[in-house]
Each structure stands twice: as structure tokens, then as C-alpha cells.
Design a protein around this motif. Structure first.
Motif, mmCIF file in Angstrom:
data_model
loop_
_atom_site.group_PDB
_atom_site.id
_atom_site.type_symbol
_atom_site.label_atom_id
_atom_site.label_comp_id
_atom_site.label_asym_id
_atom_site.label_seq_id
_atom_site.Cartn_x
_atom_site.Cartn_y
_atom_site.Cartn_z
ATOM 1 N N ALA A 4 0.818 -1.219 0.000
ATOM 2 C CA ALA A 4 0.000 0.000 0.000
ATOM 3 C C ALA A 4 0.851 1.269 0.000
ATOM 4 O O ALA A 4 0.535 2.225 -0.711
ATOM 5 C CB ALA A 4 -0.939 -0.002 1.198
ATOM 6 N N TYR A 5 1.919 1.296 0.799
ATOM 7 C CA TYR A 5 2.721 2.518 0.901
ATOM 8 C C TYR A 5 3.321 2.965 -0.427
ATOM 9 O O TYR A 5 3.269 4.150 -0.745
ATOM 10 C CB TYR A 5 3.807 2.348 1.960
ATOM 11 N N PRO A 6 3.896 2.071 -1.220
ATOM 12 C CA PRO A 6 4.435 2.541 -2.508
ATOM 13 C C PRO A 6 3.360 3.144 -3.412
ATOM 14 O O PRO A 6 3.598 4.152 -4.088
ATOM 15 C CB PRO A 6 5.033 1.299 -3.155
ATOM 16 N N ILE A 7 2.182 2.543 -3.399
ATOM 17 C CA ILE A 7 1.086 3.065 -4.226
ATOM 18 C C ILE A 7 0.652 4.433 -3.717
ATOM 19 O O ILE A 7 0.491 5.382 -4.496
ATOM 20 C CB ILE A 7 -0.106 2.080 -4.248
ATOM 21 N N LEU A 8 0.484 4.561 -2.398
ATOM 22 C CA LEU A 8 0.069 5.840 -1.824
ATOM 23 C C LEU A 8 1.121 6.923 -2.033
ATOM 24 O O LEU A 8 0.784 8.087 -2.268
ATOM 25 C CB LEU A 8 -0.236 5.672 -0.335
ATOM 26 N N CYS A 9 2.382 6.548 -1.988
ATOM 27 C CA CYS A 9 3.436 7.539 -2.226
ATOM 28 C C CYS A 9 3.494 7.936 -3.698
ATOM 29 O O CYS A 9 3.806 9.090 -4.017
ATOM 30 C CB CYS A 9 4.784 7.007 -1.753
ATOM 31 N N ASP A 10 3.175 7.031 -4.582
ATOM 32 C CA ASP A 10 3.182 7.360 -6.014
ATOM 33 C C ASP A 10 2.001 8.235 -6.425
ATOM 34 O O ASP A 10 2.083 8.953 -7.422
ATOM 35 C CB ASP A 10 3.179 6.086 -6.853
ATOM 36 N N PHE A 30 -1.174 11.843 6.278
ATOM 37 C CA PHE A 30 -0.630 10.494 6.168
ATOM 38 C C PHE A 30 0.878 10.538 5.925
ATOM 39 O O PHE A 30 1.649 9.860 6.596
ATOM 40 C CB PHE A 30 -1.325 9.735 5.028
ATOM 41 N N TYR A 31 1.313 11.364 4.960
ATOM 42 C CA TYR A 31 2.741 11.471 4.665
ATOM 43 C C TYR A 31 3.513 12.008 5.864
ATOM 44 O O TYR A 31 4.608 11.546 6.174
ATOM 45 C CB TYR A 31 2.986 12.360 3.443
ATOM 46 N N VAL A 32 2.934 12.991 6.559
ATOM 47 C CA VAL A 32 3.604 13.555 7.737
ATOM 48 C C VAL A 32 3.690 12.509 8.849
ATOM 49 O O VAL A 32 4.708 12.430 9.554
ATOM 50 C CB VAL A 32 2.886 14.835 8.215
ATOM 51 N N SER A 33 2.676 11.688 8.984
ATOM 52 C CA SER A 33 2.736 10.639 10.018
ATOM 53 C C SER A 33 3.841 9.629 9.704
ATOM 54 O O SER A 33 4.482 9.108 10.616
ATOM 55 C CB SER A 33 1.384 9.925 10.156
ATOM 56 N N ILE A 34 4.071 9.363 8.442
ATOM 57 C CA ILE A 34 5.179 8.482 8.060
ATOM 58 C C ILE A 34 6.507 9.146 8.425
ATOM 59 O O ILE A 34 7.424 8.498 8.937
ATOM 60 C CB ILE A 34 5.137 8.146 6.555
ATOM 61 N N LEU A 35 6.611 10.447 8.177
ATOM 62 C CA LEU A 35 7.835 11.165 8.523
ATOM 63 C C LEU A 35 8.078 11.169 10.028
ATOM 64 O O LEU A 35 9.229 11.134 10.468
ATOM 65 C CB LEU A 35 7.776 12.610 8.016
ATOM 66 N N SER A 40 10.589 4.172 10.355
ATOM 67 C CA SER A 40 9.979 3.774 9.088
ATOM 68 C C SER A 40 10.984 3.875 7.940
ATOM 69 O O SER A 40 11.712 4.850 7.808
ATOM 70 C CB SER A 40 8.775 4.661 8.788
ATOM 71 N N CYS A 41 10.972 2.864 7.092
ATOM 72 C CA CYS A 41 11.805 2.902 5.895
ATOM 73 C C CYS A 41 11.109 3.684 4.779
ATOM 74 O O CYS A 41 11.657 3.831 3.688
ATOM 75 C CB CYS A 41 12.131 1.492 5.432
ATOM 76 N N TRP A 42 9.919 4.213 5.073
ATOM 77 C CA TRP A 42 9.134 4.942 4.075
ATOM 78 C C TRP A 42 9.272 6.455 4.208
ATOM 79 O O TRP A 42 8.580 7.201 3.521
ATOM 80 C CB TRP A 42 7.661 4.541 4.182
ATOM 81 N N GLN A 43 10.183 6.915 5.065
ATOM 82 C CA GLN A 43 10.336 8.354 5.247
ATOM 83 C C GLN A 43 10.774 9.066 3.965
ATOM 84 O O GLN A 43 10.233 10.105 3.618
ATOM 85 C CB GLN A 43 11.335 8.650 6.366
ATOM 86 N N VAL A 44 11.750 8.521 3.270
ATOM 87 C CA VAL A 44 12.241 9.160 2.045
ATOM 88 C C VAL A 44 11.159 9.187 0.964
ATOM 89 O O VAL A 44 10.903 10.247 0.369
ATOM 90 C CB VAL A 44 13.540 8.491 1.540
ATOM 91 N N ASN A 48 9.579 12.622 -0.525
ATOM 92 C CA ASN A 48 9.560 12.855 -1.974
ATOM 93 C C ASN A 48 8.140 13.125 -2.472
ATOM 94 O O ASN A 48 7.934 13.961 -3.359
ATOM 95 C CB ASN A 48 10.164 11.668 -2.731
ATOM 96 N N SER A 49 7.176 12.429 -1.919
ATOM 97 C CA SER A 49 5.780 12.639 -2.306
ATOM 98 C C SER A 49 5.311 14.035 -1.920
ATOM 99 O O SER A 49 4.654 14.715 -2.710
ATOM 100 C CB SER A 49 4.883 11.592 -1.651
#
Length: 110
Positions: A4-10, A30-35, A40-44, A48-49
């Protein structure tokens, strides 16, 4: 999450419609919560998103501002005054003592 994360980031990179839907459903939060999640390995990808989103939104705002400016530049000019209105108008002339006399005690302006 791994799918889900790659799709949401794209989605932020996709188009204005995708970003509008993300806005309606808390995409920025959502993106800020990841940051905020330091592990999380999804910060970058999330950062970028957000950067892509901001870049595209600024582009859209700039386009709108340029359209507004172009409309102002292309707006028709008001009609020139009629010759009779111009003939009857008082015209200031620097060498005229009557135009300056009252305020400066009759002194001429060079």
C-alpha cells in the motif's frame, strides 16, 4: 503496508485529480505521520511525495496567476476623452505664474 505505501506515495506524483483525492482523504497528514515515525523505511518516499505535491501545486498556482496577469494586460483600454473635454480642462504649465503664484507667493518656478 509493503504494497500500500508505494502506491500511496506514487499517487502524489500522478496528477492533480489524485492529489485532490489525497487532500480530501488526509493525504498530507498520512505522509507527515510516516515522517514522524523515525523507524519507518518509508520516510524518504513520503518526503519525496510531499515535495512533488508541493511542486505541482505551486505550478498550478503560478499558472493561475499568469492567466490573471494576462487578462489584465489584454483588457481593453478605456476610450480616450472627447476633444471637447480636453479643450475645457485646466492644464498645468510650469512657467505659468498663475498656476504657482498662490502657493509660492508669486515666485516663478524654474
Amino acid at each position: 503496508r509493503e504494497f500500500a505505501y508505494p502506491i500511496l506515495c506514487d499517487l502524489a506524483h500522478a496528477n492533480a485529480i489524485s492529489r485532490r483525492e489525497l487532500t480530501a482523504h488526509g493525504g498530507v497528514e498520512f505522509y507527515v505521520s510516516i515522517l514522524a515515525n523515525k523507524t519507518s523505511c518509508w520516510q524518504v518516499p513520503a518526503l519525496n511525495s510531499l515535495a512533488a505535491w508541493l511542486k505541482e501545486e505551486l505550478k498550478e498556482e503560478l499558472k493561475e496567476e499568469l492567466k490573471e496577469e494576462a487578462a489584465l494586460v489584454d483588457a481593453p483600454l478605456p476610450p480616450p476623452p472627447s476633444p471637447s473635454a480636453v479643450a475645457g480642462a485646466a492644464v498645468y504649465h510650469p512657467s505659468s505664474s498663475s498656476a504657482v503664484g498662490g502657493a509660492m507667493g508669486g515666485a516663478k518656478v524654474p
